[in-house]
Design a protein around this motif. Structure first.
Motif, PDB file in Angstrom:
ATOM      1  N   ASN A  84       0.830  -1.210   0.000  1.00  0.00           N
ATOM      2  CA  ASN A  84       0.000   0.000   0.000  1.00  0.00           C
ATOM      3  C   ASN A  84       0.859   1.252   0.000  1.00  0.00           C
ATOM      4  OD1 ASN A  84      -2.390   1.586   0.210  1.00  0.00           O
ATOM      5  ND2 ASN A  84      -2.086   1.762   2.426  1.00  0.00           N
ATOM      6  N   ARG A  85       1.904   1.197   0.775  1.00  0.00           N
ATOM      7  CA  ARG A  85       2.765   2.354   0.919  1.00  0.00           C
ATOM      8  C   ARG A  85       3.670   2.562  -0.281  1.00  0.00           C
ATOM      9  NH1 ARG A  85       3.608   6.563   3.445  1.00  0.00           N
ATOM     10  NH2 ARG A  85       5.559   6.035   4.463  1.00  0.00           N
ATOM     11  N   ASN A  86       3.792   1.547  -1.096  1.00  0.00           N
ATOM     12  CA  ASN A  86       4.763   1.589  -2.184  1.00  0.00           C
ATOM     13  C   ASN A  86       4.234   0.886  -3.405  1.00  0.00           C
ATOM     14  OD1 ASN A  86       7.444   2.740  -2.187  1.00  0.00           O
ATOM     15  ND2 ASN A  86       7.656   1.749  -0.198  1.00  0.00           N
TER      16      ASN A  86
ATOM     17  N   LYS B 157     -10.037  -4.060  -2.889  1.00  0.00           N
ATOM     18  CA  LYS B 157     -10.258  -4.866  -1.690  1.00  0.00           C
ATOM     19  C   LYS B 157      -9.030  -4.822  -0.764  1.00  0.00           C
ATOM     20  CE  LYS B 157     -11.525  -9.758  -0.785  1.00  0.00           C
ATOM     21  NZ  LYS B 157     -11.627 -11.058  -1.483  1.00  0.00           N
ATOM     22  N   GLY B 158      -7.864  -4.924  -1.373  1.00  0.00           N
ATOM     23  CA  GLY B 158      -6.634  -4.863  -0.592  1.00  0.00           C
ATOM     24  C   GLY B 158      -6.434  -3.496   0.023  1.00  0.00           C
TER      25      GLY B 158
ATOM     26  N   GLY C 218      -6.605 -14.422  -2.769  1.00  0.00           N
ATOM     27  CA  GLY C 218      -7.744 -13.822  -2.087  1.00  0.00           C
ATOM     28  C   GLY C 218      -8.203 -12.515  -2.710  1.00  0.00           C
ATOM     29  N   GLY C 219      -7.480 -12.062  -3.723  1.00  0.00           N
ATOM     30  CA  GLY C 219      -7.882 -10.848  -4.415  1.00  0.00           C
ATOM     31  C   GLY C 219      -7.524  -9.559  -3.683  1.00  0.00           C
ATOM     32  N   PHE C 220      -6.480  -9.588  -2.893  1.00  0.00           N
ATOM     33  CA  PHE C 220      -6.043  -8.388  -2.178  1.00  0.00           C
ATOM     34  C   PHE C 220      -4.852  -7.719  -2.867  1.00  0.00           C
ATOM     35  CE2 PHE C 220      -8.328 -10.897   0.907  1.00  0.00           C
ATOM     36  CZ  PHE C 220      -9.016  -9.966   1.670  1.00  0.00           C
ATOM     37  N   VAL C 221      -4.060  -8.537  -3.545  1.00  0.00           N
ATOM     38  CA  VAL C 221      -2.847  -8.040  -4.197  1.00  0.00           C
ATOM     39  C   VAL C 221      -2.847  -8.513  -5.647  1.00  0.00           C
ATOM     40  CG1 VAL C 221      -0.320  -8.210  -4.252  1.00  0.00           C
ATOM     41  CG2 VAL C 221      -1.477  -7.952  -2.066  1.00  0.00           C
ATOM     42  N   GLU C 222      -2.305  -7.657  -6.507  1.00  0.00           N
ATOM     43  CA  GLU C 222      -2.184  -7.964  -7.937  1.00  0.00           C
ATOM     44  C   GLU C 222      -0.743  -7.852  -8.374  1.00  0.00           C
ATOM     45  OE1 GLU C 222      -6.109  -6.295 -10.285  1.00  0.00           O
ATOM     46  OE2 GLU C 222      -4.145  -5.378 -10.622  1.00  0.00           O
ATOM     47  N   GLN C 223      -0.368  -8.670  -9.335  1.00  0.00           N
ATOM     48  CA  GLN C 223       0.979  -8.562  -9.888  1.00  0.00           C
ATOM     49  C   GLN C 223       0.906  -8.160 -11.353  1.00  0.00           C
ATOM     50  OE1 GLN C 223       2.512 -12.519  -8.981  1.00  0.00           O
ATOM     51  NE2 GLN C 223       4.028 -11.548  -7.671  1.00  0.00           N
ATOM     52  N   ARG C 224       1.763  -7.229 -11.739  1.00  0.00           N
ATOM     53  CA  ARG C 224       1.872  -6.891 -13.156  1.00  0.00           C
ATOM     54  C   ARG C 224       3.344  -6.897 -13.546  1.00  0.00           C
ATOM     55  NH1 ARG C 224      -1.244  -1.252 -12.431  1.00  0.00           N
ATOM     56  NH2 ARG C 224      -2.863  -2.025 -11.022  1.00  0.00           N
TER      57      ARG C 224
ATOM     58  N   SER D 273       3.376  10.434  -3.507  1.00  0.00           N
ATOM     59  CA  SER D 273       1.953  10.466  -3.810  1.00  0.00           C
ATOM     60  C   SER D 273       1.187   9.725  -2.731  1.00  0.00           C
ATOM     61  CB  SER D 273       1.708   9.804  -5.162  1.00  0.00           C
ATOM     62  OG  SER D 273       2.241   8.494  -5.151  1.00  0.00           O
ATOM     63  N   PRO D 274       0.166  10.318  -2.173  1.00  0.00           N
ATOM     64  CA  PRO D 274      -0.610   9.678  -1.108  1.00  0.00           C
ATOM     65  C   PRO D 274      -1.203   8.370  -1.596  1.00  0.00           C
ATOM     66  CG  PRO D 274      -1.694  11.694  -1.918  1.00  0.00           C
ATOM     67  CD  PRO D 274      -0.356  11.619  -2.552  1.00  0.00           C
ATOM     68  N   PRO D 275      -0.886   7.259  -0.940  1.00  0.00           N
ATOM     69  CA  PRO D 275      -1.254   5.941  -1.413  1.00  0.00           C
ATOM     70  C   PRO D 275      -2.757   5.731  -1.483  1.00  0.00           C
ATOM     71  CG  PRO D 275       0.387   5.802   0.337  1.00  0.00           C
ATOM     72  CD  PRO D 275      -0.119   7.207   0.295  1.00  0.00           C
ATOM     73  N   SER D 276      -3.458   5.920  -0.425  1.00  0.00           N
ATOM     74  CA  SER D 276      -4.880   5.635  -0.486  1.00  0.00           C
ATOM     75  C   SER D 276      -5.683   6.554   0.407  1.00  0.00           C
ATOM     76  CB  SER D 276      -5.140   4.183  -0.113  1.00  0.00           C
ATOM     77  OG  SER D 276      -4.665   3.935   1.186  1.00  0.00           O
ATOM     78  N   GLN D 277      -4.992   7.491   0.996  1.00  0.00           N
ATOM     79  CA  GLN D 277      -5.625   8.614   1.695  1.00  0.00           C
ATOM     80  C   GLN D 277      -6.690   8.232   2.707  1.00  0.00           C
ATOM     81  OE1 GLN D 277      -3.978  10.685   2.032  1.00  0.00           O
ATOM     82  NE2 GLN D 277      -4.216  12.521   0.854  1.00  0.00           N
TER      83      GLN D 277
END
Lengths: 177, 177
Positions: free
Chosen positions: A68-70, A121-122, A99-105, B15-19
């Motif tokens: 989330n932070r990065n 969701k994440g 679980g659909g909280f994180v995605e990889q690209r 950049s604010p991640p998710s505020q």
DNA sequence: GAAATATGTCAACAACATTGACATAATTTC
DNA sequence: GAAATTATGTCAATGTTGTTGACATATTTC
């Protein structure tokens, strides 16, 4: 258990247990040592109870938090922050992805890289977790002198190792962050 | 890993991640949350490396610490402080007793109780551990304003749960300690 | 094309936590 | 004094999170 409760943190009296023998010149700081222990336990304990509802643990918390932070950080960068092994990360990452909280690209420049992102969701989970910890901090600091926050932040950052190359502390002190 | 290091703790830009969506009115305190994580990790990491030489872990550290701080406490009192199960304690206590770090004596009034004491060897270990953590705290606090220590202690004690009955936080706030 | 890099995966293991059940000894209660 | 409660110990099973070491694959770099 009608026994008298154990004394522990805030003692100013109490017979000195062992007076730091073998530690010439060091004043044992039992109070802050124990406060750090109890404070940290409760600080992570509250998130723990929310995570449990998703079948997650602390390791999942850390991953969600730092992604989330990065957003868009690589697996290697995350390993670097967490200082755990690939295998430890893989396990929880798998849970979070399935679980659909994180995605990889795949990275655009370097397609070997798997960049990590939160799904909505994440992000919702991350926000909940940050929220409860922020509230706790806010409560703890409420009413204190305005300069307290800075002093506390300074103290905590000074507790971090500066030596270990590549460590969070190292990155902080060199301003690489 | 020539990739740019992940930014993490001290960002004021970024950049604010998710505020804090879904957390109405709460200001996300990423900085202190992460400082607590990194600080605590290194704070216990240094002791970990000493304990490893004895074949011990963090759980042993806690037991040695609180027995040192409360010589003659009962098993039930120690369980109460640590908030772990009998089985978890039994495992590490067995190691510490067979290794000659901790001793048990039957209670004089209540002979069902097994009062816990450190041997000289156990006390030496406890002192070493307290020493390294105290030095780290002392270094971290050095040069700060004289009122810092009190503010930090207050902050940490305010982070502790006050609700959970019988908890360390509960005992602190009611002055039972 | 060869070497290095980023990631994933597998197997095995260790530390530390849990639960639930049961055993023993000592104390307390009626 | 018998019954209930308490303090402790122990056993078996299980889960989470960490470790190591080996190996596979895709991609980039030299």
């Amino acid at each position: 258990m009608t026994s008298s409760p154990a004394k522990t943190v805030p003692d100013s009296s109490a017979s000195p247990p062992s007076q730091g023998q073998g530690n010439p010149g060091i004043v044992p700081d039992y109070e802050l040592i124990e406060l750090l222990f109890f404070a940290y336990r409760d600080f992570v304990g509250e998130p723990d109870r929310l995570l449990e509802k998703h079948g997650f643990g602390r390791a999942h918390h850390r991953v969600v938090h730092f992604v989330n932070r990065n957003e868009g950080l690589t697996v290697a960068e995350l390993l670097d922050i967490l200082e755990i092994t690939k295998q430890s990360l893989a396990r929880v990452l798998k849970d979070l992805i399935s679980g659909g909280f994180v995605e990889q690209r795949s990275g655009q420049e370097d397609r070997r890289q798997r960049l990590l992102f939160l799904t909505p969701k994440g992000r919702a989970l991350a926000d909940q977790l940050v929220g409860m910890q922020s509230r706790r901090i806010s409560r703890a600091i409420a009413g204190a002198a305005p300069e307290s926050r800075g002093l506390i932040a300074k103290f905590l950052s000074e507790l971090i190792d500066r030596e270990r190359p590549g460590s969070a502390g190292q990155r902080i002190s060199t301003g690489t962050i």
